[in-house]
Structure formats: structure tokens, C-alpha cells
Design an enzyme around this catalytic site. Structure first.
Site, PDB file in Angstrom:
ATOM      1  N   THR A   1       0.863  -1.169   0.000  1.00  0.00           N
ATOM      2  CA  THR A   1       0.000   0.000   0.000  1.00  0.00           C
ATOM      3  C   THR A   1       0.908   1.229   0.000  1.00  0.00           C
ATOM      4  O   THR A   1       1.929   1.268   0.683  1.00  0.00           O
ATOM      5  CB  THR A   1      -1.044  -0.032   1.150  1.00  0.00           C
ATOM      6  OG1 THR A   1      -2.032   0.958   0.896  1.00  0.00           O
ATOM      7  CG2 THR A   1      -0.439   0.191   2.517  1.00  0.00           C
TER       8      THR A   1
ATOM      9  N   CYS B   1      -3.261   7.488   7.829  1.00  0.00           N
ATOM     10  CA  CYS B   1      -3.909   6.176   7.758  1.00  0.00           C
ATOM     11  C   CYS B   1      -2.976   5.131   8.366  1.00  0.00           C
ATOM     12  O   CYS B   1      -1.792   5.370   8.549  1.00  0.00           O
ATOM     13  CB  CYS B   1      -4.189   5.795   6.316  1.00  0.00           C
ATOM     14  SG  CYS B   1      -5.253   6.956   5.444  1.00  0.00           S
TER      15      CYS B   1
ATOM     16  N   HIS C   1      -5.799  -0.980   4.598  1.00  0.00           N
ATOM     17  CA  HIS C   1      -5.352   0.420   4.652  1.00  0.00           C
ATOM     18  C   HIS C   1      -6.520   1.205   5.247  1.00  0.00           C
ATOM     19  O   HIS C   1      -7.438   1.599   4.554  1.00  0.00           O
ATOM     20  CB  HIS C   1      -5.030   0.882   3.226  1.00  0.00           C
ATOM     21  CG  HIS C   1      -4.529   2.295   3.120  1.00  0.00           C
ATOM     22  ND1 HIS C   1      -3.613   2.667   2.171  1.00  0.00           N
ATOM     23  CD2 HIS C   1      -4.817   3.419   3.808  1.00  0.00           C
ATOM     24  CE1 HIS C   1      -3.360   3.975   2.291  1.00  0.00           C
ATOM     25  NE2 HIS C   1      -4.089   4.448   3.266  1.00  0.00           N
TER      26      HIS C   1
END
Lengths: 161, 204
Positions: free
Chosen positions: A23, A29, A46
Site C-alpha cells: 500500500t 492512515c 489500509h
């Protein structure tokens, strides 16, 4: 077939060795990686926000720590993993911008990390390693063959956890 | 609950016009500072998925400069001003009066970039304030140069509480052949969007 599978923002994927899950550009995040060393099944979520129950617009389950980890777990069990063998590694939760003000949104990275740890604990999944906080972005890769988590940054080097 | 996707053409036209006036003021301020003629295109207002925004900026891992502001007053929320690496260099190059715009950014340039963000966002906010009659106050800027995905996560998370899409205003400024693409995110808090549109006379 492509060896590396990309997980987008507010997204999750499950696969197994020799594949790699990645990711890109985690900021506030949090990337949650789960690994089963026996079957070499890996999962990566994620997540953007700590809790789905506090938000009305919660249709996308992969967006929240609580619902995303729950789905990740179910999908991995569906692939043949045993919950008792799962271990976790997490990265992200940075505070990209700093303000003197008491803006709650600014602490969202920290809140995401705290919520993720609580959810993992509630599922009895041990957290093996983390690279969280700070004020920089991270790209992560999770390797199905070893379960290692590679963290890449701009200006803060590369590390393996 | 307000949803960005509910904005209609009239709303977008109004936001584009504010963008236009704001960018016009900003370009004038910039031209005065550097004693040069600056050309400006009509801004584009877009409603995009998060991932599309990262693509516009060259992908999640490309390095961009983000300048972030807190908005207080009758409407609360945030403004983010985003520049890709080449636009950052051109802008600071213009401001510092350089011949060559390829130099890497140093501490002085970072400070200049914050100031440019301040001027551009200030122009935008003051036109918004004049048109709506609302009292809007901008905080000091906070600058971050990092991966586009990481910087975008900040407005994405804020929008993420109400929507899966973001409102982007793209402005292009030009000095000869040197193009600067400036992207604004307008991130009003939940009910502030409604107040804004109402005061602009396009919503009741």
C-alpha cells in the site's frame, strides 16, 4: 500473474506466498498486516478512521479499523488460516501537519493507531512490530513467504520490521 | 447530512467563479511581488475519488508540497494548497528571481513556499468572505513535503467522514513557458458547506 498486489486507500486484500501486498503513501492512515506463518497467508488493510460506529457514512467497511480487521480475519479464515496462528504488524498513523490549535482531526493518526491496537487485542491477535507516528509518509510491503514488513519513506530511509 | 456528490452544476459554477476570483487576486499579488506578468487559466472544479487525486499529482509516491490551513469563523474547516515538485520549484524560482528553475528546495524556499501558499489561500478566502458576507479567518500555514498519498490522506480522512469523494479546485498560473499547477482543496466541516452555499444564494 502479477506478484505484487496493490491495496488502495480504504481497501483490503488477502493473498498467500509468494505474493506481496503493498500500500502506497500511508500518512495518517494505518496499514494493518496479518500473517499466518504456517499457511503463509497474508492480509493487508489500509484504514482511514478509527471507528465505524461513530460515523454515519460507514458503508465502506475497509475504511475503519474495527470493521476492516474483522473482514480481513474472516477472509483469511476463509482461505484456510487458523485465527490462533495469526500475528500482526502495523505502520502509519503519522501527523503530517502540525498546528498549535486543538484541532482533533490533527491527532487522527494517533487515534487510528490506538484504535487498531485495541481491535487487534480484542481479537487476541499479537502485535509483533510497529512503525507508527512521526510526521512522514510510508509505503509498505508485506511478504507472504516470510511475513516481513518493509517500510519505505522519503528522507527517513527504508526499514524492515 | 451534506454530501459532496449532491453538488449540482449551479453549485459547481459558483465554486468555480469563487476559485476564479480568488486565483485572479492571487495571481495579481504574485505578479506584484515578482514584477512579472502572470497568466492565469479559468480554474477547474472537480469532484474526484481520492485515488484520482493522487493520479493527477503523479501517483501516491510522488513528492508534493502541501500547505494546510485551519479556517475559523462563521464557517469552519480546512484549506489545503498542493503543488507538485516542478510547480514548487517554478514558484519559488519566480519569487527568488532565479534564472534557472531546476534548483532543489532549501530552507529558504520552504519558507517562501509557505508564504506563497498563505497569499494564494488568503486571496481565495478573502474572495469567499466578500461574496458570502461570512467572517472567515485563516490560521498560519503548515507545510509538509512528502508522498502525495500521505499528504492527501489528511483531506481524505476529513472528507472521509461524510463522503468518499473530494472537491478539488485546480488553478494554472503561467510565467512564459513555466507552468504552475496549484490545487486547492476546500474542506468545510459537516454543516459548513450548506452555510457557504446558502450565503452564496444557491441553496436554501
Amino acid at each position: 500473474m502479477e506478484k505484487t498486489i496493490k491495496v488502495g486507500m480504504a481497501d483490503l486484500k488477502v493473498t498467500k506466498s509468494p505474493k506481496v501486498l503493498t500500500t502506497l503513501g500511508l500518512g495518517s492512515c494505518v496499514g494493518v498486516a496479518l500473517y499466518d506463518r504456517e499457511t503463509k497467508i497474508i492480509g493487508l488493510a489500509h484504514i482511514m478512521l478509527p471507528n465505524s460506529t461513530q460515523i454515519k457514512n460507514n458503508a465502506n467497511k475497509a475504511k475503519f479499523a474495527d470493521t476492516a480487521i474483522d473482514i480481513l480475519l474472516k477472509e483469511m479464515i476463509g482461505m484456510g488460516t487458523n485465527k490462533s496462528r495469526l500475528v500482526a504488524k502495523i505502520a502509519g498513523g503519522a501527523q503530517m501537519f502540525s498546528f498549535g490549535s486543538n484541532n482533533d482531526m490533527m491527532k487522527i493518526g494517533y487515534r487510528n493507531v490506538v484504535a487498531t491496537k485495541e481491535v487487534l487485542k480484542s481479537f487476541n491477535i499479537p502485535l509483533l512490530a510497529e512503525d507508527t507516528g512521526g510526521n512522514h509518509g510510508r509505503t509498505i510491503e508485506v511478504y507472504g513467504c516470510t511475513g516481513k514488513l518493509l517500510v519505505k519513506t522519503i528522507g527517513y530511509g527504508v526499514k524492515e520490521i | 447530512m451534506f454530501n459532496v456528490e449532491d453538488l449540482n452544476h449551479l453549485h459547481l459554477d459558483v465554486l468555480r467563479e469563487i476559485g476564479n476570483i480568488g486565483a485572479g487576486n492571487a495571481a495579481t499579488a504574485l505578479a506584484l511581488m515578482i514584477h512579472k506578468k502572470i497568466d492565469m487559466e479559468v480554474p477547474m472544479v472537480k469532484i474526484l475519488e481520492f485515488e484520482e487525486v493522487a493520479k493527477i499529482l503523479g501517483g501516491e509516491e510522488s513528492v508534493v508540497a502541501g500547505i494546510y490551513f485551519d479556517v475559523q469563523g462563521d464557517v469552519t474547516g480546512n484549506i489545503m494548497f498542493l503543488l507538485d515538485t516542478s510547480s514548487s520549484k517554478v514558484l519559488t524560482g519566480m519569487l527568488m528571481g532565479r534564472e534557472d528553475y531546476s534548483k532543489e528546495l532549501d530552507e529558504m524556499d520552504r519558507s517562501a513556499l509557505q508564504e506563497i501558499g498563505n497569499i494564494l489561500s488568503g486571496s481565495y478566502i478573502s474572495s469567499l468572505s466578500t461574496l458570502t458576507g461570512l467572517n472567515l479567518v485563516l490560521s498560519v500555514p503548515s507545510l509538509c513535503i512528502d508522498m502525495a498519498g500521505a499528504i492527501l490522506s489528511v483531506p481524505a480522512i476529513q472528507f472521509g467522514q461524510v463522503s468518499d469523494k473530494v472537491l478539488l479546485i485546480e488553478t494554472k498560473l503561467q510565467d512564459g513557458n513555466n507552468l504552475v499547477k496549484a490545487n486547492f482543496f476546500l474542506i468545510p466541516n459537516a454543516d459548513s458547506f450548506r452555510i457557504l452555499l446558502k450565503n452564496l444564494g444557491v441553496d436554501n
